[in-house]
Enzyme design. Structure first.
Site, PDB file in Angstrom:
ATOM      1  N   ALA A 247       0.840  -1.204   0.000  1.00  0.00           N
ATOM      2  CA  ALA A 247       0.000   0.000   0.000  1.00  0.00           C
ATOM      3  C   ALA A 247       0.865   1.239   0.000  1.00  0.00           C
ATOM      4  CB  ALA A 247      -0.905   0.008   1.229  1.00  0.00           C
ATOM      5  N   ASN A 248       0.253   2.364  -0.374  1.00  0.00           N
ATOM      6  CA  ASN A 248       0.888   3.671  -0.209  1.00  0.00           C
ATOM      7  C   ASN A 248       0.417   4.268   1.113  1.00  0.00           C
ATOM      8  OD1 ASN A 248       1.807   3.310  -2.792  1.00  0.00           O
ATOM      9  ND2 ASN A 248       0.852   5.149  -3.621  1.00  0.00           N
ATOM     10  N   ARG A 249       1.174   5.189   1.644  1.00  0.00           N
ATOM     11  CA  ARG A 249       0.714   5.946   2.801  1.00  0.00           C
ATOM     12  C   ARG A 249      -0.364   6.921   2.340  1.00  0.00           C
ATOM     13  NH1 ARG A 249       4.301   5.209   6.984  1.00  0.00           N
ATOM     14  NH2 ARG A 249       6.467   4.902   6.340  1.00  0.00           N
TER      15      ARG A 249
ATOM     16  N   VAL B  24      -3.111   5.507  -5.232  1.00  0.00           N
ATOM     17  CA  VAL B  24      -3.236   4.155  -5.786  1.00  0.00           C
ATOM     18  C   VAL B  24      -1.864   3.497  -5.810  1.00  0.00           C
ATOM     19  CG1 VAL B  24      -3.972   2.856  -7.825  1.00  0.00           C
ATOM     20  CG2 VAL B  24      -5.120   5.008  -7.249  1.00  0.00           C
TER      21      VAL B  24
END
Ligand code: CTP
Length: 229
Positions: free
Chosen positions: A35-37, A102
Site C-alpha cells: 500500500a501507499n501511505r 493508488v
C-alpha cells in the site's frame, strides 16, 4: 439577498462528481498487502465540499479509518482494479477528482494461503503494473468527465513535475503538493498546494485540508458556471 446570491452563484446542483480517495491495498497473501501511505483526509474533504455545494457526489475509497461524509454515495474498495471498476460503473460524471494514492504495482499472483516464514528463504514478489485510474478516465473517448482533476504528490521540483504529470496523464487540472517529510502533509491536517491548469498556475497559502477542499470545490463550481447543466 446578497448572501443568497453568493450561495447560488457557485452551485454544483445538477453536477455528478466522482472522487477517489485513500490508499489501495494490493494483496500479497491473505494477511499481507502492498500500500501507499494515505490517510484519505484530503479526498474525503473534497467529496464533502462538492456535496455541500450541491453536487451529487460518489466517493470511491480504499481502506481508511475515516467515516464517509454525510450525503455522499460511498463505495468501499480494496485494490486498484476494484477502484477502476467502481469509477467506470459510476460514470457518467461531470467531474472526476482523483485524490487516491493508488498503489502503482500489485503482486502478479497473490498467494491463496499465508506465505510461511522459512529461515533463509525470502519470497520473490513479482510485481506487475496497476491500471492508472486518473489516466484512464482522462483518455476515455466515451463518457469522459468534462473536468478531470488529478493530484501530484511530489518531494522535489514540485511545479515542474506536476506540470509534466498533467500532460502525461491527460487530465485538465492538477493539484500539486510538496509531501516532503518536513512539510508534515502526510497524515496531517494542513496542505500547501498549487492548482495547475493548461492556462495558469495558482499557489494557495498553507490551508487546512478542509479549506483546500472548499476552495477546489468553488473552483470547480466556477468552471461549470455558465455551462448548460
Ligand atoms: N493515480 C491513479 N491511478 C494510479 C496512480 C495514480 O489514479 N495507478 C492518480 C492519483 O490519484 C493522482 C495522480 O494519479 O491523482 C498522481 O499520482 P502519482 O502517484 O503521483 O503519479 P505517478 O504517475 O505514480 O508518478 P510518479 O510516481 O512518477 O510521481
Amino acid at each position: 439577498i446578497e448572501a443568497h446570491f453568493a450561495g447560488t452563484a457557485n452551485t454544483l446542483s445538477g453536477i455528478h462528481a466522482l472522487v477517489t480517495a485513500g490508499p489501495t491495498h494490493e494483496p500479497i497473501d491473505p494477511v499481507r498487502y502492498i500500500a501507499n501511505r494515505s490517510s484519505g483526509k484530503q479526498g474525503y474533504a473534497i467529496a464533502s465540499a462538492l456535496s455541500s455545494l450541491g453536487a451529487a457526489t460518489t466517493l470511491i475509497s480504499g481502506p481508511t479509518t475515516l467515516a464517509p461524509p454525510r450525503g455522499v454515495k460511498f463505495v468501499a474498495v480494496e485494490t486498484a482494479h476494484e477502484m477502476l471498476a467502481a469509477c467506470e460503473k459510476s460514470l457518467p460524471a461531470d467531474v472526476a477528482v482523483c485524490a487516491a494514492a493508488v498503489a502503482d504495482w500489485r503482486v502478479d499472483h497473490a498467494a491463496n494461503q499465508k506465505i510461511k516464514k522459512v529461515a533463509g528463504n525470502l519470497p520473490a514478489l513479482k510485481l506487475v503494473e496497476n491500471p492508472d485510474i486518473l489516466q484512464s478516465l482522462s483518455i476515455r473517448t466515451t463518457a469522459r468527465p468534462r473536468l478531470v482533476v488529478g493530484f501530484a504528490a511530489e518531494t522535489e521540483k514540485v511545479l515542474e513535475h506536476a506540470q509534466a504529470k498533467r500532460l502525461k496523464k491527460g487530465c485538465d487540472w492538477i493539484v500539486a503538493n510538496d509531501v516532503s517529510p518536513a512539510t508534515g502533509v502526510m497524515g496531517g491536517d494542513e496542505n500547501t498546494v498549487h492548482l495547475i491548469s493548461a492556462a495558469a498556475t495558482e499557489t494557495w497559502p498553507k490551508l487546512a485540508k478542509s479549506e483546500v477542499a472548499t476552495r477546489l470545490a468553488q473552483k470547480i463550481a466556477a468552471h461549470f458556471k455558465g455551462a448548460n447543466t
